[in-house]
Every structure is written in structure tokens, then in C-alpha cells.
Scaffold this motif. Structure first.
Motif, PDB file in Angstrom:
ATOM      1  N   LYS A  72       0.816  -1.215   0.000  1.00 33.41           N
ATOM      2  CA  LYS A  72       0.000   0.000   0.000  1.00 33.41           C
ATOM      3  C   LYS A  72       0.852   1.268   0.000  1.00 33.41           C
ATOM      4  N   GLY A  73       2.014   1.177   0.627  1.00 33.92           N
ATOM      5  CA  GLY A  73       2.840   2.368   0.786  1.00 33.92           C
ATOM      6  C   GLY A  73       3.464   2.871  -0.497  1.00 33.92           C
ATOM      7  N   ALA A  74       3.610   1.987  -1.482  1.00 32.02           N
ATOM      8  CA  ALA A  74       4.218   2.411  -2.749  1.00 32.02           C
ATOM      9  C   ALA A  74       3.250   3.221  -3.611  1.00 32.02           C
ATOM     10  N   TYR A  75       1.971   3.147  -3.298  1.00 36.65           N
ATOM     11  CA  TYR A  75       0.889   3.765  -4.064  1.00 36.65           C
ATOM     12  C   TYR A  75       0.650   3.029  -5.379  1.00 36.65           C
ATOM     13  N   TRP A  76       1.732   2.700  -6.134  1.00 34.82           N
ATOM     14  CA  TRP A  76       1.612   1.965  -7.397  1.00 34.82           C
ATOM     15  C   TRP A  76       1.553   0.468  -7.056  1.00 34.82           C
ATOM     16  N   ARG A  77       0.343  -0.068  -7.035  1.00 37.28           N
ATOM     17  CA  ARG A  77       0.157  -1.425  -6.543  1.00 37.28           C
ATOM     18  C   ARG A  77       0.251  -2.465  -7.657  1.00 37.28           C
ATOM     19  N   ARG A  78       0.571  -3.676  -7.230  1.00 31.29           N
ATOM     20  CA  ARG A  78       0.567  -4.858  -8.091  1.00 31.29           C
ATOM     21  C   ARG A  78       1.641  -4.778  -9.170  1.00 31.29           C
ATOM     22  N   GLY A  79       1.486  -5.595 -10.190  1.00 33.16           N
ATOM     23  CA  GLY A  79       2.472  -5.680 -11.252  1.00 33.16           C
ATOM     24  C   GLY A  79       3.563  -6.677 -10.900  1.00 33.16           C
ATOM     25  N   PRO A  80       4.145  -7.349 -11.911  1.00 30.93           N
ATOM     26  CA  PRO A  80       5.119  -8.409 -11.647  1.00 30.93           C
ATOM     27  C   PRO A  80       6.388  -7.942 -10.958  1.00 30.93           C
ATOM     28  N   VAL A  81       6.890  -6.747 -11.274  1.00 29.97           N
ATOM     29  CA  VAL A  81       8.120  -6.269 -10.635  1.00 29.97           C
ATOM     30  C   VAL A  81       7.875  -5.996  -9.154  1.00 29.97           C
ATOM     31  N   THR A  82       6.840  -5.215  -8.856  1.00 35.97           N
ATOM     32  CA  THR A  82       6.528  -4.894  -7.466  1.00 35.97           C
ATOM     33  C   THR A  82       6.249  -6.148  -6.646  1.00 35.97           C
ATOM     34  N   ALA A  87       7.502 -10.306  -2.683  1.00 29.67           N
ATOM     35  CA  ALA A  87       7.585 -11.740  -2.393  1.00 29.67           C
ATOM     36  C   ALA A  87       8.944 -12.115  -1.807  1.00 29.67           C
ATOM     37  N   ALA A  88      10.008 -11.526  -2.354  1.00 26.05           N
ATOM     38  CA  ALA A  88      11.343 -11.841  -1.847  1.00 26.05           C
ATOM     39  C   ALA A  88      11.481 -11.407  -0.395  1.00 26.05           C
ATOM     40  N   VAL A  89      10.985 -10.217  -0.085  1.00 25.85           N
ATOM     41  CA  VAL A  89      11.025  -9.739   1.303  1.00 25.85           C
ATOM     42  C   VAL A  89      10.199 -10.652   2.192  1.00 25.85           C
ATOM     43  N   ASP A  90       8.989 -10.953   1.760  1.00 26.78           N
ATOM     44  CA  ASP A  90       8.074 -11.760   2.558  1.00 26.78           C
ATOM     45  C   ASP A  90       8.650 -13.143   2.836  1.00 26.78           C
ATOM     46  N   THR A  91       9.207 -13.785   1.803  1.00 24.83           N
ATOM     47  CA  THR A  91       9.782 -15.119   1.975  1.00 24.83           C
ATOM     48  C   THR A  91      10.955 -15.091   2.941  1.00 24.83           C
ATOM     49  N   ALA A  92      11.798 -14.054   2.822  1.00 20.42           N
ATOM     50  CA  ALA A  92      12.936 -13.929   3.737  1.00 20.42           C
ATOM     51  C   ALA A  92      12.462 -13.707   5.169  1.00 20.42           C
ATOM     52  N   LEU A  93      11.392 -12.943   5.351  1.00 15.64           N
ATOM     53  CA  LEU A  93      10.869 -12.691   6.697  1.00 15.64           C
ATOM     54  C   LEU A  93      10.297 -13.969   7.312  1.00 15.64           C
ATOM     55  N   TRP A  94       9.580 -14.756   6.536  1.00 17.04           N
ATOM     56  CA  TRP A  94       9.074 -16.032   7.045  1.00 17.04           C
ATOM     57  C   TRP A  94      10.223 -16.970   7.389  1.00 17.04           C
ATOM     58  N   ASP A  95      11.280 -16.925   6.596  1.00 11.64           N
ATOM     59  CA  ASP A  95      12.478 -17.730   6.869  1.00 11.64           C
ATOM     60  C   ASP A  95      13.068 -17.357   8.226  1.00 11.64           C
ATOM     61  N   GLU A 262       0.398 -18.869 -13.641  1.00  9.62           N
ATOM     62  CA  GLU A 262       1.815 -18.683 -13.382  1.00  9.62           C
ATOM     63  C   GLU A 262       2.266 -17.250 -13.651  1.00  9.62           C
ATOM     64  N   VAL A 263       1.526 -16.509 -14.491  1.00 10.16           N
ATOM     65  CA  VAL A 263       1.899 -15.119 -14.742  1.00 10.16           C
ATOM     66  C   VAL A 263       1.095 -14.145 -13.873  1.00 10.16           C
ATOM     67  N   PHE A 264       0.221 -14.665 -13.011  1.00 13.33           N
ATOM     68  CA  PHE A 264      -0.547 -13.795 -12.122  1.00 13.33           C
ATOM     69  C   PHE A 264       0.334 -13.290 -10.985  1.00 13.33           C
ATOM     70  N   ASN A 265      -0.001 -12.111 -10.477  1.00  5.87           N
ATOM     71  CA  ASN A 265       0.777 -11.583  -9.357  1.00  5.87           C
ATOM     72  C   ASN A 265      -0.071 -11.082  -8.206  1.00  5.87           C
ATOM     73  N   SER A 266      -1.384 -11.292  -8.244  1.00  2.00           N
ATOM     74  CA  SER A 266      -2.205 -10.922  -7.090  1.00  2.00           C
ATOM     75  C   SER A 266      -3.528 -11.669  -7.126  1.00  2.00           C
ATOM     76  N   ILE A 267      -4.240 -11.589  -6.034  1.00  2.00           N
ATOM     77  CA  ILE A 267      -5.546 -12.243  -5.931  1.00  2.00           C
ATOM     78  C   ILE A 267      -6.545 -11.660  -6.919  1.00  2.00           C
TER      79      ILE A 267
END
Length: 403
Positions: A72-82, A87-95, A262-267
């Protein structure tokens, strides 16, 4: 606990991977996969230039708050890059969280729903006979589910089939290569392929096929109907899914199960598909759909409508993603199948891991966290090499077509 350092590691042990590594003041580290095939440096820059400065000093245990902050903080939501960066941050945090608890990740998600994860392998051939041989080889190796792809007579290059007989890897050129396409040839050939494959393997083996977004909804309906006698486990990506309503037409004309995502990036990319039960399997991944936090939301929505998971798992995702995916698969109640395209030995050496494959099944490890790390010294020996995915052109007039 505080995040004290974060770095992005880009390496190419056979193909390009983008890995985020977080460090804490308590000595715990976590890694996440941020690989976006053919656009890797875009995500690396997004992480390095925009995300990492916002992470230093934060409490890594606040996974949900950090996810919302980055989304939400980026304002520009979704998209494969964002979403790949999140996802990388989230996976590392769960790790990190699982390591802090001294538990394998699946235990934090709610524990086991199954003893192992059914995987499907890729059987490809330049013609039907070669594909049948590869399907039988996979069957003998213990696979209960096998994806079959074949070259099409009259077409020089076809997605999923190597022209050299080696493992297929599409991102293999410094500039996009160009494939040719003819829908009529493909629609005539594919039912013949599955007639031969089903005859060879019998009724017990699950068979899958990837259309790779190349058909119109009506063409996809025709293919699905023609494949019904062979009892496919699924027909994947039958048509581009930007217009989710397109799947309604396919659904009206065939009972062949449908898989997409496989190319989706959000619900939001699959909300209508799931709620209207237009698909049977959702193929979103940990890496491309905002990490474990967001993939859980997608899976929970899907469970309400008896849609099962079937996460993408080719080698355009690193062993880090596979490790996280297997913990997710071990927990998720509405699991369907996990794609498995084995990484090369050089890839696995860069990413020490504790997950394993045995007799058609994948098993996550019991190491605290998701069980995968990165050997940064070894990764440095494999510098980034620019590579693109191919493009597709119709053979009769050269116009660009979905690849």
C-alpha cells in the motif's frame, strides 16, 4: 529484533536468479527469491533502490505490517516487478521467523496436511514417438503426474520442446529469439499426441498439457473437448487470462480441467476465475504472487470454491522458491500438484537446500526456516548474463502472437 542489513545477489549458474538476503541484529538471516524471467534486473533495482532503504531498522517479525507497508505504501500497486520484490522480502521474513522459533516453516503455517507433495515432471520430444519415450522414462522414475509436450510437424520451434534434445530452457538468447506458430497444425496434432501417450502409459498416470496462452477461447474449447477421451489432469493456460470472462466460454464446452496463473501476481488476477469456478487449479507462485503471505490469501479463496493449487515450478524460479513452495504445499489443505523441473547441479550448489525428490514426490526438510540458503562466494563466480524469453509469430504472415 531489527533488520540490520539487506543485499540483492544476482547470479547466473546456468540461468539468472535474483536473491534477497536479510540480516538481523540477532544473527539470523533469511533469503527470498525475486527472479522475474527475462526482466531480472528490473526487480533487482526495485529492491536495491526502493525497498531495502525502507527495511533497515524494522522488526522482521512484523511480517503482515511490512507486507502492507510495501504494497500500500508504494501507491503503485501490483504488477510483476513490485510483487516479485515484495515476495522476496516476505519469503525472507518467514524464513527468519521460522528460524527464530526453531521450526520448519510449514509448522508456522499450521503443520502438515500431507506426508509428501506430488510433483509433475516435463516430458518433451521433437515428435510424438520421442515424447512417448520421455513420458515412459518419467513414469519409470516414479512420477505419478507428467506434462507432455511435443514438436508439431510444420513448425520449427514449439514452446516446451528443445531442438537439441536437452532440458528445455527458454531464456537462452541475448536478444529474443522468434518462434513460428500455426494454430490449425497444433489443434490437429495435439489429440494425436495424447492418444499415443495414453495408450503407452495406461489409465493410472496423470497427464497434463500446457497450451501457453496461444488459443482463443473457442479454439481452447475445441482442444479441451478433443482431449476429453484421454482424461487429462489439466489443460494449462489455454488462452490469455487478462479477460477472466474468456474462461466462461471454454467452461461451457469442455469438461477437461483448466489450470492458469503462473503469470498472475495478485488475488485480483484470479478473483473472478475462482469465484465463478471457471478454473480447477490456480498456478500462482510464492515468488510472483507477493510471497507466502499473499499466496495464502489466494489459496484460502480458492478453497471456498474447490479450486486446488498447482504452483509453477520451472527453473525460472530458484531453489529458494522451491523450498518455500514445498513448505507451503505441505501445509495448504487444497493442494493439487507441484510442478517440478529439476535444477542443474551448478544451480543446486549455489543454493544449499534440504528439500528432496523421491519416486515422484517432493519433500520439504525439517531445518528451521524454509531450508534453503545461498553460497554468496560461489554465486559470485556466475555473473549475470542477459537473456530474454522468445517471441511468437504466425508462420503465414509474421504477425506477433501470444507466446
Amino acid at each position: 529484533m531489527k533488520i540490520t542489513a539487506a543485499r540483492v545477489i544476482v547470479c547466473c549458474p546456468g540461468r539468472n536468479f535474483v536473491t534477497l538476503k536479510l540480516e538481523t541484529d540477532q544473527g539470523l538471516t533469511g533469503v527470498g527469491d525475486a527472479t522475474l524471467n527475462g526482466r531480472e534486473l528490473a526487480v533487482a533495482s526495485y529492491l536495491q533502490d526502493h525497498v531495502i532503504p525502507c527495511l533497515i531498522g524494522r522488526d522482521p517479525q512484523q511480517i503482515e505490517d511490512i507486507w502492507q507497508y510495501l504494497y500500500k505504501g508504494a501507491y503503485w500497486r501490483r504488477g510483476p516487478v513490485t510483487m516479485s520484490a515484495i515476495a522476496a522480502v516476505d519469503t525472507a521474513l518467514w524464513d527468519i521467523k521460522a528460524k527464530s522459533a526453531g521450526l520448519p516453516l510449514y509448522q508456522l503455517l499450521g503443520g502438515r496436511s500431507r506426508t509428501g507433495v506430488m510433483a509433475y515432471g516435463h516430458a518433451t520430444g521433437r515428435d510424438i514417438d520421442e515424447t512417448v519415450d520421455e513420458v515412459l522414462r518419467h513414469q519409470h522414475a516414479g512420477y505419478r503426474a507428467i506434462r507432455a509436450q511435443s514438436g508439431v510437424p510444420g513448425l520449427v520451434k514449439v514452446y516446451g520442446v528443445s531442438t537439441t534434445g536437452r532440458m528445455y530452457e527458454p531464456a537462452d538468447n541475448t536478444l529474443p529469439s522468434e518462434h513460428d506458430w500455426d494454430t490449425a497444425l497444433y489443434l490437429r496434432h495435439t489429440p494425436r499426441l495424447f492418444e499415443a501417450v495414453r495408450l503407452a502409459v495406461g489409465d493410472e498416470t496423470h497427464l497434463l498439457h500446457d497450451v501457453h496462452h496461444r488459443l482463443t477461447p473457442l479454439e481452447a474449447a475445441q482442444l479441451g473437448k478433443s482431449l476429453e477421451p484421454y482424461g487429462l489432469f489439466w489443460m494449462e493456460d489455454p488462452t490469455p487470462a487478462e479477460n477472466q470472462e474468456a474462461f466462461r466460454l471454454i467452461r461451457q464446452h469442455t469438461t477437461t480441467p483448466l489450470a492458469v496463473g503462473e503469470v498472475f501476481n495478485s488475488i485480483w488476477d484470479c478473483k473472478q476465475l475462482i469465484e465463478e469456478q471457471l478454473i480447477d487449479y490456480i498456478r500462482t507462485t510464492v515468488t510472483h504472487a507477493g510471497g507466502i503471505t499473499h499466496l495464502r490469501r489466494i489459496a484460502d479463496l480458492a478453497a471456498l470454491y474447490q479450486v486446488r493449487t498447482g504452483s509453477h515450478g520451472a527453473t525460472d524460479l530458484s531453489p529458494v522458491c522451491m523450498g518455500a513452495a514445498l513448505h507451503f504445499d505441505t501445509w495448504v489443505p487444497n493442494f493439487g500438484v507441484q510442478e517440478y523441473m529439476p535444477h542443474s547441479q551448478e544451480m543446486l550448489s549455489v543454493f544449499p537446500h534440504d528439500w528432496r525428490f523421491d519416486n515422484g514426490m517432493l519433500y520439504c526438510g525439517e531445518t528451521p526456516g524454509h531450508g534453503v540458503d545461498i553460497d554468496e562466494r560461489l554465486a559470485a563466480r556466475y555473473p549475470y548474463q542477459r537473456a530474454y524469453l522468445p517471441v511468437n509469430r504466425l508462420r503465414h504472415d509474421g504477425s506477433l502472437h501470444s507466446w
